[in-house]
Write a protein that holds these residues in place. Structure first.
Motif, PDB file in Angstrom:
ATOM      1  N   GLY A   1      12.818  44.347 -18.202  1.00  0.00           N
ATOM      2  CA  GLY A   1      11.877  43.351 -18.697  1.00  0.00           C
ATOM      3  C   GLY A   1      12.134  42.004 -18.051  1.00  0.00           C
ATOM      4  O   GLY A   1      13.107  41.830 -17.311  1.00  0.00           O
TER       5      GLY A   1
ATOM      6  N   GLN B   1       1.792  41.881  -6.067  1.00  0.00           N
ATOM      7  CA  GLN B   1       1.319  41.282  -7.309  1.00  0.00           C
ATOM      8  C   GLN B   1       2.093  39.985  -7.533  1.00  0.00           C
ATOM      9  O   GLN B   1       3.317  39.964  -7.406  1.00  0.00           O
ATOM     10  CB  GLN B   1       1.579  42.221  -8.484  1.00  0.00           C
TER      11      GLN B   1
ATOM     12  N   LEU C   1       3.067  36.993 -10.254  1.00  0.00           N
ATOM     13  CA  LEU C   1       3.067  36.628 -11.675  1.00  0.00           C
ATOM     14  C   LEU C   1       3.618  35.220 -11.832  1.00  0.00           C
ATOM     15  O   LEU C   1       4.577  34.845 -11.149  1.00  0.00           O
ATOM     16  CB  LEU C   1       3.960  37.578 -12.494  1.00  0.00           C
TER      17      LEU C   1
ATOM     18  N   THR D   1      15.567  38.973 -15.012  1.00  0.00           N
ATOM     19  CA  THR D   1      15.058  40.341 -15.101  1.00  0.00           C
ATOM     20  C   THR D   1      16.170  41.163 -15.745  1.00  0.00           C
ATOM     21  O   THR D   1      17.301  41.157 -15.247  1.00  0.00           O
ATOM     22  CB  THR D   1      14.688  40.887 -13.717  1.00  0.00           C
TER      23      THR D   1
ATOM     24  N   LYS E   1       8.298  30.324 -13.866  1.00  0.00           N
ATOM     25  CA  LYS E   1       8.911  31.382 -13.048  1.00  0.00           C
ATOM     26  C   LYS E   1       7.782  32.070 -12.292  1.00  0.00           C
ATOM     27  O   LYS E   1       6.775  32.465 -12.895  1.00  0.00           O
ATOM     28  CB  LYS E   1       9.633  32.382 -13.945  1.00  0.00           C
TER      29      LYS E   1
HETATM   30  O1  PD2 Z   1       9.253  39.056 -13.593  1.00  0.00           O
HETATM   31  C1  PD2 Z   1      10.089  39.917 -13.886  1.00  0.00           C
HETATM   32  O2  PD2 Z   1      11.296  39.645 -13.969  1.00  0.00           O
HETATM   33  C2  PD2 Z   1       9.607  41.283 -14.133  1.00  0.00           C
HETATM   34  C3  PD2 Z   1      10.246  42.027 -15.105  1.00  0.00           C
HETATM   35  C4  PD2 Z   1       9.787  43.296 -15.364  1.00  0.00           C
HETATM   36  C5  PD2 Z   1       8.547  41.824 -13.448  1.00  0.00           C
HETATM   37  C6  PD2 Z   1       8.165  43.133 -13.752  1.00  0.00           C
HETATM   38  N1  PD2 Z   1       8.776  43.846 -14.683  1.00  0.00           N
HETATM   39  C7  PD2 Z   1       7.053  43.799 -13.053  1.00  0.00           C
HETATM   40  O3  PD2 Z   1       6.355  43.131 -12.281  1.00  0.00           O
HETATM   41  O4  PD2 Z   1       6.870  45.025 -13.281  1.00  0.00           O
END
Ligand code: PD2
Ligand code: ZN
Length: 284
Positions: free
Chosen positions: A262, A178, A180, A229, A271
């Protein structure tokens, strides 16, 4: 003399255990039992037998073989771990919560390639809606995201194989990567990555590969500010540094694992992360 026997009810057993845990001596507890109608001998026997039973249960739990878990053997005492095509650095390791910070998991080129492949497919992040098993947009997570299929591109396959070797966990038990992207101000509020057994949608989710046992969040860039994180119950913050990763595992789907975590708000720049979750069984 006839010993009268009295049944130790579960409530009485809990009460005795609580008294002992609070530091009350056997004399004090036996006196209290006598005051509520127990004979001295019987009270003393009930007290001792209850605590002995408690010790046996604790010993049985301790001697259970610990279940195999991703990354079980990783320790900072062996600070470089062979992971197939690359040696990965162990920068930090702790036990409760089980967290390991890795360095050099990805090259700068691999980070750039994953970002480029993901960029055009980003959408506002959804989380699994545990009531129904469907996905939904969630205010707790203000990033944009996408999923690659397992081995969708050579760079995905290479990273998945490396992580499987690093953590000694079957490749087939991994979910697809995944990606982000957090823009300034975006965050991911503290949560657990396992599926809550109490939620009605969880049984349907678990049909595919069982529970999640571990997460690895790989940092694809180094934001200018924020974006750590965090593990609030451990007082731990992991800095997002390109090529590094934070790994954590949870041997039961329970807060006692202390894996509440988190993504802190990003305060400068973007990020980008790639997260991979490891399941108990084949994820297909
Ligand atoms: O991007 C993060 O630091 C982070 C923090 C908590 C990613 C996730 N959870 C996750 O992908 O579950
Ligand atoms: Zn998470």
């Amino acid at each position: 003399m006839m010993m009268s026997t009295q049944i130790v009810t579960p409530e009485l057993r809990d009460w005795i255990v609580a008294q002992a845990a609070a530091g009350h001596s056997s004399a004090v507890v036996v006196e209290a039992m006598k005051a509520s109608g127990w004979g001295e001998q019987v009270a003393r026997a009930a007290f001792e037998e209850t605590l002995a039973e408690q010790d046996r249960l604790a010993a049985a739990e301790e001697s259970l073989p610990a279940r195999p878990m991703p990354g079980r053997r990783i320790t900072a005492a062996l600070p470089r771990v062979p992971a197939g095509d690359r040696e990965v650095a162990v920068l930090m390791a702790m036990t409760r919560p089980r967290v390991v910070v890795f360095g050099d998991l990805l090259s700068a080129e691999e980070c750039a390639e994953l970002i480029a492949l993901a960029r055009t497919r980003l959408a506002r992040s959804e989380t699994v809606e545990t009531q129904t098993g469907a996905s939904e947009v969630n205010e707790a997570r203000t990033s944009d995201g996408m999923f690659f299929l397992p081995a969708e591109f050579p760079v995905c396959a290479r990273l998945e194989a490396r992580i499987a070797r690093l953590l000694d966990w079957p490749l087939e038990n991994g979910e697809g990567l995944q990606i982000l992207r957090y823009r300034p101000g975006a965050e991911y509020k503290p949560h657990y990555d396992y599926f809550d057994p109490a939620e009605p949608g969880t049984p349907a989710i678990l049909k595919r590969g069982g529970q999640r046992l571990a997460s690895i969040v790989c940092y694809l860039n180094s934001p200018e500010g924020g974006g750590a994180t965090t593990f609030p119950e451990a007082g731990l913050e992991v800095a997002p540094v390109r090529g590094n990763a934070v790994f954590f595992s949870y041997d039961r789907p329970h807060p006692s694992t202390r894996t509440l975590h988190g993504g802190a708000p990003v305060t400068g720049g973007e990020k980008w992360v790639a997260t991979k979750w490891m399941r108990e069984g084949r994820f297909e």
